[in-house]
Design an enzyme around this catalytic site. Structure first.
Site, PDB file in Angstrom:
ATOM      1  N   LYS A  98       9.401 -16.457 -11.322  1.00  0.00           N
ATOM      2  CA  LYS A  98       8.661 -15.283 -11.789  1.00  0.00           C
ATOM      3  C   LYS A  98       7.485 -15.723 -12.672  1.00  0.00           C
ATOM      4  O   LYS A  98       7.678 -16.520 -13.602  1.00  0.00           O
ATOM      5  CB  LYS A  98       9.615 -14.392 -12.596  1.00  0.00           C
TER       6      LYS A  98
ATOM      7  N   PHE B 251      -4.434   2.725  14.978  1.00  0.00           N
ATOM      8  CA  PHE B 251      -4.841   3.724  13.999  1.00  0.00           C
ATOM      9  C   PHE B 251      -6.004   3.124  13.213  1.00  0.00           C
ATOM     10  O   PHE B 251      -6.098   1.900  13.091  1.00  0.00           O
ATOM     11  CB  PHE B 251      -3.691   4.048  13.042  1.00  0.00           C
TER      12      PHE B 251
ATOM     13  N   ASN C  60       0.858  -1.193   0.000  1.00  0.00           N
ATOM     14  CA  ASN C  60       0.000   0.000   0.000  1.00  0.00           C
ATOM     15  C   ASN C  60       0.894   1.243   0.000  1.00  0.00           C
ATOM     16  O   ASN C  60       2.114   1.138  -0.093  1.00  0.00           O
ATOM     17  CB  ASN C  60      -0.953  -0.030   1.202  1.00  0.00           C
TER      18      ASN C  60
ATOM     19  N   LYS D 272     -13.591  -0.633  15.867  1.00  0.00           N
ATOM     20  CA  LYS D 272     -12.254  -1.256  15.869  1.00  0.00           C
ATOM     21  C   LYS D 272     -11.626  -1.188  17.256  1.00  0.00           C
ATOM     22  O   LYS D 272     -10.985  -2.132  17.711  1.00  0.00           O
ATOM     23  CB  LYS D 272     -11.323  -0.538  14.877  1.00  0.00           C
TER      24      LYS D 272
ATOM     25  N   ASP E 172      -3.991  -6.634   4.868  1.00  0.00           N
ATOM     26  CA  ASP E 172      -4.955  -7.565   5.463  1.00  0.00           C
ATOM     27  C   ASP E 172      -4.878  -8.950   4.822  1.00  0.00           C
ATOM     28  O   ASP E 172      -5.232  -9.941   5.443  1.00  0.00           O
ATOM     29  CB  ASP E 172      -6.378  -7.007   5.306  1.00  0.00           C
TER      30      ASP E 172
ATOM     31  N   LYS F 288     -10.702  -4.645  19.106  1.00  0.00           N
ATOM     32  CA  LYS F 288      -9.280  -4.966  19.272  1.00  0.00           C
ATOM     33  C   LYS F 288      -8.799  -4.701  20.701  1.00  0.00           C
ATOM     34  O   LYS F 288      -7.611  -4.860  20.996  1.00  0.00           O
ATOM     35  CB  LYS F 288      -8.449  -4.175  18.252  1.00  0.00           C
TER      36      LYS F 288
HETATM   37  O1  PMT Z   1       2.930   6.113   6.662  1.00  0.00           O
HETATM   38  P1  PMT Z   1       2.297   7.417   6.199  1.00  0.00           P
HETATM   39  O2  PMT Z   1       2.483   7.650   4.727  1.00  0.00           O
HETATM   40  O3  PMT Z   1       2.705   8.590   7.037  1.00  0.00           O
HETATM   41  O4  PMT Z   1       0.702   7.248   6.383  1.00  0.00           O
HETATM   42  C1  PMT Z   1       0.135   7.151   7.659  1.00  0.00           C
HETATM   43  C2  PMT Z   1      -1.003   6.129   7.724  1.00  0.00           C
HETATM   44  C3  PMT Z   1      -2.145   6.586   6.844  1.00  0.00           C
HETATM   45  C4  PMT Z   1      -0.515   4.752   7.265  1.00  0.00           C
HETATM   46  C5  PMT Z   1      -1.438   6.056   9.237  1.00  0.00           C
HETATM   47  O5  PMT Z   1      -1.890   7.314   9.647  1.00  0.00           O
HETATM   48  C6  PMT Z   1      -2.554   5.010   9.448  1.00  0.00           C
HETATM   49  O6  PMT Z   1      -3.722   5.290   9.331  1.00  0.00           O
HETATM   50  N1  PMT Z   1      -2.151   3.763   9.809  1.00  0.00           N
HETATM   51  C7  PMT Z   1      -3.069   2.619  10.003  1.00  0.00           C
HETATM   52  C8  PMT Z   1      -3.447   2.052   8.693  1.00  0.00           C
HETATM   53  C9  PMT Z   1      -4.319   0.815   8.834  1.00  0.00           C
HETATM   54  O7  PMT Z   1      -3.831  -0.251   8.587  1.00  0.00           O
HETATM   55  O8  PMT Z   1      -5.554   1.023   9.279  1.00  0.00           O
HETATM   56  P2  PMT Z   1      -6.642  -0.167   9.442  1.00  0.00           P
HETATM   57  O9  PMT Z   1      -7.883   0.563   9.759  1.00  0.00           O
HETATM   58  O10 PMT Z   1      -6.608  -1.064   8.260  1.00  0.00           O
HETATM   59  O11 PMT Z   1      -6.112  -0.992  10.699  1.00  0.00           O
HETATM   60  C10 PMT Z   1      -6.510  -0.686  12.038  1.00  0.00           C
HETATM   61  C11 PMT Z   1      -5.370  -0.951  12.995  1.00  0.00           C
HETATM   62  O12 PMT Z   1      -5.098  -2.361  13.037  1.00  0.00           O
HETATM   63  C12 PMT Z   1      -4.072  -0.269  12.669  1.00  0.00           C
HETATM   64  O13 PMT Z   1      -3.494   0.183  13.872  1.00  0.00           O
HETATM   65  C13 PMT Z   1      -3.237  -1.371  12.034  1.00  0.00           C
HETATM   66  O14 PMT Z   1      -1.831  -1.177  12.283  1.00  0.00           O
HETATM   67  C14 PMT Z   1      -3.743  -2.610  12.751  1.00  0.00           C
HETATM   68  N2  PMT Z   1      -3.692  -3.828  11.926  1.00  0.00           N
HETATM   69  C15 PMT Z   1      -4.372  -3.909  10.742  1.00  0.00           C
HETATM   70  C16 PMT Z   1      -4.351  -5.088  10.021  1.00  0.00           C
HETATM   71  C17 PMT Z   1      -3.609  -6.191  10.505  1.00  0.00           C
HETATM   72  N3  PMT Z   1      -3.560  -7.333   9.827  1.00  0.00           N
HETATM   73  N4  PMT Z   1      -2.955  -6.076  11.672  1.00  0.00           N
HETATM   74  C18 PMT Z   1      -2.976  -4.933  12.380  1.00  0.00           C
HETATM   75  O15 PMT Z   1      -2.374  -4.839  13.456  1.00  0.00           O
END
Ligand code: PMT
Length: 396
Positions: free
Chosen positions: A287, A320, A208, A334, A277, A338
């Site tokens: 390849k 986040f 991403n 969330k 995810d 979590k």
């Molecule tokens: O890196 P930058 O360019 O500065 O951009 C910042 C950002 C947009 C990446 C940051 O501000 C942000 O939003 N990060 C979280 C992105 C995310 O994965 O969001 P989510 O809503 O999909 O996940 C929710 C939370 O679960 C997050 O804390 C994530 O780290 C965590 N997660 C998600 C999926 C997974 N398989 N395991 C996780 O731990």
């Protein structure tokens, strides 16, 4: 970050004296006012005019210069300093300070100040390794003087070894820390940042747009506030923040292993990484050929944050949420699912928020029901806001 801070810089007689110009530039850019004082040998290497031009202030070189304000000038400089820094600090000046000698403007001001004193030595390797210098440094450290120790490398005298003035960024960071309240001292903080890469074949991957800017800003701010910081980072092109232990990972599974292993030792965990995810269920050995359109089967990656929430850790957990609609409802859901103390929600559709930008626009939800909406802020400023809110949960 150094707004309204007054940094007094004592320049001593070494070839590295010219590097003070770069330090002044960095300090001024960060908002500090700089005042330079020079020993007489320093003036053999760089002129007072150069430093006055860069600082916009008078550079003081002698004890008995005419002073229009009739202040006792070394005392007023000693009082004005938020931090006094000696750069480059010679063996001679370090020895004088340790012996209690105050025979010029620089050493007298050091003796008179109650501000933190940071000493950045630079000298020939043999002089640096001389037991007398080492003893002086050890004794001054014990008395509470701070040091930015020299680097190893090629020295101006032709020798190679320890004694080269530390990189300007390192001296700058140590000054910032001495100006920053150490409210996270003694705390262990784990931050995740950047994207993950999920391999499709030996040359391709799913990922991403995360650049790591948000997570690196949090890690740097926590270290500046005194925390011991571990940064688990996906692949990004940012330099490691000074004083932060960085663990590089690629995939979500590698990030999971690194995070779960360190988590029990942490006081605070902030998960700003954009974790994929899904990952390809099978990684091709070779390849994939472009003439046969491949069907890529996906499987779920572990949800690291959810697993942390189930571990019943003593750490405060901050997640986040990256959303494009129903920000509030999804973020709160969330946080609950979590098991988090706080969630920082950013909406990718808002200008100045999310991936790649130097700014972000977030709303922070806490498990006690409080909600804090922030305007567009630099990620560096936001990092401090998030840490200040999270700190409240550590002490509860
Ligand atoms: O890196 P930058 O360019 O500065 O951009 C910042 C950002 C947009 C990446 C940051 O501000 C942000 O939003 N990060 C979280 C992105 C995310 O994965 O969001 P989510 O809503 O999909 O996940 C929710 C939370 O679960 C997050 O804390 C994530 O780290 C965590 N997660 C998600 C999926 C997974 N398989 N395991 C996780 O731990």
């Amino acid at each position: 970050m150094l707004q309204e801070k007054q940094i007094v810089i004592g320049v001593c007689g070494g070839i590295a004296a010219y590097k003070v110009c770069d330090l002044v530039r960095m300090l001024k850019k960060a908002g500090a006012q700089c005042f330079c004082m020079m020993t007489s040998s320093a003036q053999e290497f760089i002129t007072p005019l150069t430093l006055s031009t860069l600082t916009g202030q008078k550079t003081v070189c002698g004890m008995f210069e005419q002073n229009k304000d009739w202040e006792v000038e070394h005392i007023s400089w000693a009082k004005r300093a938020d931090v006094l820094v000696l750069v480059p600090a010679t063996a001679n000046v370090i020895g004088k300070i340790n012996a209690g000698i105050a025979d010029d403007f620089v050493t007298t001001t050091v003796m008179a100040t109650k501000a933190p004193v940071l000493i950045a030595p630079a000298m020939n390797t043999n002089m640096f390794e001389n037991p007398i210098t080492q003893r002086n440094i050890a004794q001054l450290s014990e008395l509470g003087y701070h040091f930015t120790m020299p680097d190893e490398g090629f020295l101006a005298c032709g020798d190679t070894g320890r004694g080269r003035l530390a990189e300007t960024e390192r001296i700058f960071e140590d000054i910032v820390r001495l100006c920053t309240p150490q409210d996270l001292a003694g705390k262990s903080v784990l931050v995740t940042a950047g994207p993950t890469r999920e391999a499709v074949d030996p040359v391709r991957f799913l990922t991403n747009h995360s650049t790591g800017k948000m997570g690196y800003a949090i890690a740097r701010a926590a270290a500046r506030r005194g925390a011991e910081v571990t940064l688990v980072s996906g692949p990004v092109s940012l330099p490691a923040p000074y004083g932060v232990r960085v663990e590089q990972v690629e995939s979500a599974c590698q990030m999971r292993d690194a995070v779960i292993q360190s988590a029990p030792k942490m006081d605070l965990i902030i998960k700003s990484a954009a974790v994929a995810d899904f990952r390809p269920a099978h990684v091709a050995d070779q390849k994939l050929k472009k003439n046969q359109l491949p069907e890529i089967q996906l499987e779920k990656n572990p949800d690291i944050l959810q697993e942390l929430g189930q571990m019943k850790l003593s750490a405060v957990l901050v997640g986040f949420a990256m959303e494009t609609e129903d920000l509030e409802q999804r973020a709160k859901e969330k946080m609950e699912r979590k098991g988090l103390h706080m969630i920082v929600a950013n909406n990718l559709k808002v200008e100045g928020a999310g991936f790649g930008t130097d700014t972000n626009v977030v709303t922070v939800f806490s498990k006690d029901g409080s909600v804090k909406r922030f305007p567009k802020l630099e990620k560096t400023a936001l990092a401090d806001e998030i840490l200040t809110m999270a700190k409240e949960w550590i002490v509860r």
